[in-house]
Design an enzyme around this catalytic site. Structure first.
Site, PDB file in Angstrom:
ATOM      1  N   LYS A 185      57.724  39.997   1.551  1.00 57.58           N
ATOM      2  CA  LYS A 185      59.017  39.479   1.088  1.00 57.58           C
ATOM      3  C   LYS A 185      58.839  38.061   0.555  1.00 57.58           C
ATOM      4  O   LYS A 185      58.760  37.105   1.315  1.00 57.58           O
ATOM      5  CB  LYS A 185      60.069  39.464   2.200  1.00 57.58           C
ATOM      6  CG  LYS A 185      61.462  39.204   1.622  1.00 57.58           C
ATOM      7  CD  LYS A 185      62.419  38.518   2.560  1.00 57.58           C
ATOM      8  CE  LYS A 185      62.193  37.044   2.692  1.00 57.58           C
ATOM      9  NZ  LYS A 185      62.397  36.248   1.454  1.00 57.58           N
ATOM     10  N   GLY A 238      56.332  28.853   6.322  1.00 61.33           N
ATOM     11  CA  GLY A 238      57.634  28.289   5.983  1.00 61.33           C
ATOM     12  C   GLY A 238      58.022  27.215   6.985  1.00 61.33           C
ATOM     13  O   GLY A 238      57.157  26.562   7.574  1.00 61.33           O
ATOM     14  N   SER A 239      59.320  27.077   7.205  1.00 59.13           N
ATOM     15  CA  SER A 239      59.802  25.970   8.028  1.00 59.13           C
ATOM     16  C   SER A 239      59.737  26.296   9.517  1.00 59.13           C
ATOM     17  O   SER A 239      59.878  27.454   9.923  1.00 59.13           O
ATOM     18  CB  SER A 239      61.245  25.620   7.648  1.00 59.13           C
ATOM     19  OG  SER A 239      62.112  26.670   8.000  1.00 59.13           O
ATOM     20  N   THR A 240      59.565  25.278  10.320  1.00 64.84           N
ATOM     21  CA  THR A 240      59.541  25.423  11.772  1.00 64.84           C
ATOM     22  C   THR A 240      60.866  25.989  12.272  1.00 64.84           C
ATOM     23  O   THR A 240      60.902  26.840  13.163  1.00 64.84           O
ATOM     24  CB  THR A 240      59.250  24.052  12.408  1.00 64.84           C
ATOM     25  OG1 THR A 240      57.951  23.637  11.965  1.00 64.84           O
ATOM     26  CG2 THR A 240      59.272  24.108  13.921  1.00 64.84           C
ATOM     27  N   GLU A 260      52.519  29.621   9.974  1.00 63.95           N
ATOM     28  CA  GLU A 260      51.928  28.446   9.341  1.00 63.95           C
ATOM     29  C   GLU A 260      53.117  27.616   8.860  1.00 63.95           C
ATOM     30  O   GLU A 260      53.780  27.989   7.895  1.00 63.95           O
ATOM     31  CB  GLU A 260      51.007  28.905   8.207  1.00 63.95           C
ATOM     32  CG  GLU A 260      49.988  27.879   7.841  1.00 63.95           C
ATOM     33  CD  GLU A 260      50.531  26.977   6.783  1.00 63.95           C
ATOM     34  OE1 GLU A 260      51.189  25.974   7.161  1.00 63.95           O
ATOM     35  OE2 GLU A 260      50.313  27.246   5.612  1.00 63.95           O
ATOM     36  N   CYS A 294      52.537  21.751   2.929  1.00 65.56           N
ATOM     37  CA  CYS A 294      52.494  21.423   4.347  1.00 65.56           C
ATOM     38  C   CYS A 294      51.247  20.615   4.709  1.00 65.56           C
ATOM     39  O   CYS A 294      51.209  19.942   5.726  1.00 65.56           O
ATOM     40  CB  CYS A 294      52.521  22.706   5.154  1.00 65.56           C
ATOM     41  SG  CYS A 294      51.279  23.879   4.584  1.00 65.56           S
ATOM     42  N   GLU A 395      59.669  16.481   7.934  1.00 68.05           N
ATOM     43  CA  GLU A 395      58.975  16.889   6.719  1.00 68.05           C
ATOM     44  C   GLU A 395      59.958  16.792   5.554  1.00 68.05           C
ATOM     45  O   GLU A 395      61.030  17.396   5.588  1.00 68.05           O
ATOM     46  CB  GLU A 395      58.483  18.336   6.858  1.00 68.05           C
ATOM     47  CG  GLU A 395      57.652  18.778   5.680  1.00 68.05           C
ATOM     48  CD  GLU A 395      57.056  20.167   5.875  1.00 68.05           C
ATOM     49  OE1 GLU A 395      55.821  20.285   5.812  1.00 68.05           O
ATOM     50  OE2 GLU A 395      57.811  21.125   6.082  1.00 68.05           O
TER      51      GLU A 395
END
Ligand code: NAI
Ligand code: MG
Length: 501
Positions: A185, A238-240, A260, A294, A395
């Site tokens: 996706k 992606g994002s935490t 990751e 990142c 971030e």
């Protein structure tokens, strides 16, 4: 130099209307068609399909069916398919680079370099496909105990927009080599390149259902893929914040995850370093890929004795950055990938000023006639930053360098580790002892000494702390896609009656 066509009228948008499920192309059954925006122009360049939950269900069913046979395909045959695919991918680089750039705004030239590396990545995964060896476990003559490595099953790969084909490569290459099947996706902002990849997968001759692509929104298609009871594992970049919600959503079938996630990497410059090279690396790792990676070193920690010199060098270097259309090879930096990311970056620049950092240069959206409609931001430098400011904690994912002074090694380490993240870190010193001392004390999955952003298929990559779970790449790249089965076979077949009188 390569230039892209001017934005087209709506009737001339590139059209991608079909999802790739079970080896076939078809319209979404509960999704929609959207315009994919070119961030360099702020206008649609393609029509793309967004699948819904039912499309994800169909794709998962196809992947499940395909898994029954794909898992039994010998590793060397999976490798041969991956190699054939890698060759097709290599031949498609010029086209893929332009498509990827139109979707996410990074330079075509940078995409070409990344795609060339991805060819090597696919070959690396191919080379691992027949090496998922187990071990024999010495016990005694009465049993033979051994382990085998078996594919974990159906994998959902959830892809971000900052480096779509690279993130896809790391997941797809490893999962296919391991004998898993996939539903990919891509992000809603960058749906197109994964569909192009599907064409190459198809041409390479992978069996139907082994690889499926359903672009879609996170909260519908993405959420369904994470919740789906028949998906064994999700691999996500992606994002935490999104990863946390995935852990909850995947709890019901104890889904396996590889994550990751974000970073806020310290990039430490000691006064004893080769300062010129340190500045080359630290400026690049602040602004490369428009700050949307990142891995980049967005907290630049500088020893007080060289602080003013480094700040001045950053100011001068920022002036030299050519921001412009990503299709022009002589440019250094393109736009932010989408409107929300532009807004986020500009908000953080505002926070930097509110929190008392000194804006050295940059800080604005670029409003020249050629670039005003796109999402371009000036390379930005903040000095006088302390580690509690929002620009040092969160971030940003924009071209914003935050220069933090420190007095000595202990303070540098304290600041470096005072972050929820732990993905990458860099340090510059000519003192070998210090290089070892400091690198061994930084809580990060990847530490670079006297270099930066050095990544290869052979180097394990992933985060400590809130930067992730597990590792991608390296000789262990297939591990996250394998389960270990331990088998114990008796050599005698004797089993005592425990209930004898
Ligand atoms: P995100 O993590 O929300 O989105 C990335 C992917 O996750 C997309 O494919 C999205 O559709 C999907 N997704 C979102 N919510 C989901 C859900 N509930 N269930 C399943 N899938 C879901 O990241 P976003 O919002 O696009 O970016 C926000 C920030 O995240 C960026 O500014 C950056 O700081 C960070 N980020 C870090 C990346 C990295 O390389 N580690 C990549 C992308 C974003
Ligand atoms: Mg999000």
């Amino acid at each position: 130099m390569q230039s892209l066509p001017n934005p087209k009228p709506d009737s001339a948008l590139e059209r991608y209307e079909h999802l790739y499920i079970d080896g076939e192309w078809g319209a979404p059954i509960d999704g929609e068609l959207v315009e994919s925006i070119d961030p360099a122009t702020g206008r649609g360049w393609a029509v793309a399909p967004m699948g819904g939950a039912k499309d994800i269900d169909r794709a998962v069913e196809a992947a499940r069916r395909a898994f029954a046979t794909w898992r039994r395909v010998p590793g060397h045959d999976r490798a041969a398919l991956l190699r054939r695919f890698a060759d097709l991918f290599a031949a498609a680089i010029p086209r893929l680079a332009v498509i990827e750039s139109r979707d996410n705004g990074n330079l075509v030239r940078e995409h070409k370099a990344s795609l060339a590396a991805q060819v090597q990545w696919y070959h690396w995964f191919a080379s691992l496909a027949d090496k998922a060896q187990g071990s024999t476990i010495p016990i005694d003559d009465s049993v033979h105990a051994f382990t085998t490595r078996v594919p974990v099953g159906v994998v959902g790969a959830i892809i971000p927009w900052n480096a779509p084909l690279l993130a896809t490569c790391l997941k797809v290459g490893a999962a296919l080599a391991a004998g898993c099947t996939l539903v990919v996706k891509p992000a809603e902002q960058t749906p197109v390149s994964a569909l192009e990849l599907a064409k190459l997968i198809h041409e390479a001759g992978f069996p139907p259902g082994v690889f499926n692509v359903v672009p879609g929104f996170g909260r519908t298609a993405g959420q369904r893929l994470v919740e789906h009871p028949d998906v064994n594992k999700v691999s996500f970049t992606g994002s935490t914040q999104t990863a946390k919600s995935m852990v909850r959503a995947g709890a019901d079938n104890l889904k396996r995850f590889t994550f990751e996630l974000g970073g806020k990497a310290p990039h430490i410059i000691f006064a004893d370093a080769d300062i010129d090279n340190a500045i080359n690396a630290a400026t690049a790792s602040s602004w490369r890929l428009t700050g949307q990676s990142c891995a980049l070193g967005s907290r630049v920690l500088v020893e007080r004795a060289v602080y003013d010199r480094v700040v001045e060098a950053f100011r001068e270097r920022a002036m030299a950055v050519r921001v412009g259309l990503p299709s022009i090879d002589s440019n250094h930096m393109g736009p932010q990938a989408h409107q929300q990311q532009l807004d986020k970056t500009l908000s953080y620049i505002q926070y930097g000023m509110e929190d008392g950092a000194e804006l050295v240069t940059g800080g604005h959206r670029i409003e020249t006639p050629e670039l005003a409609a796109g999402y371009f931001v000036e390379p930005t430098v903040f000095a006088g930053v302390n580690n509690q400011m929002r620009i040092a904690r969160d971030e940003i994912f924009g071209p914003v360098a935050s220069l933090i002074p420190f007095e000595d090694e202990d303070e540098a380490l304290a600041i470096a580790n005072d972050t929820p993240y732990g993905l990458t870190a860099g340090l510059w010193t000519r003192d070998v002892g210090r290089a070892h001392r400091v690198s061994s004390r930084i809580d990060a999955g990847m530490v670079w000494v006297n270099t930066y952003s050095f990544l290869r298929w052979s180097t394990p990559y992933g985060g400590f702390k809130a930067s992730g779970w597990g590792r991608e790449n390296g000789i262990q790249a297939l591990d996250p896609y394998l389960e270990t089965r331990t088998t114990v076979i008796s050599t005698t077949g004797q089993f005592p009656n425990l209930y004898a009188a």
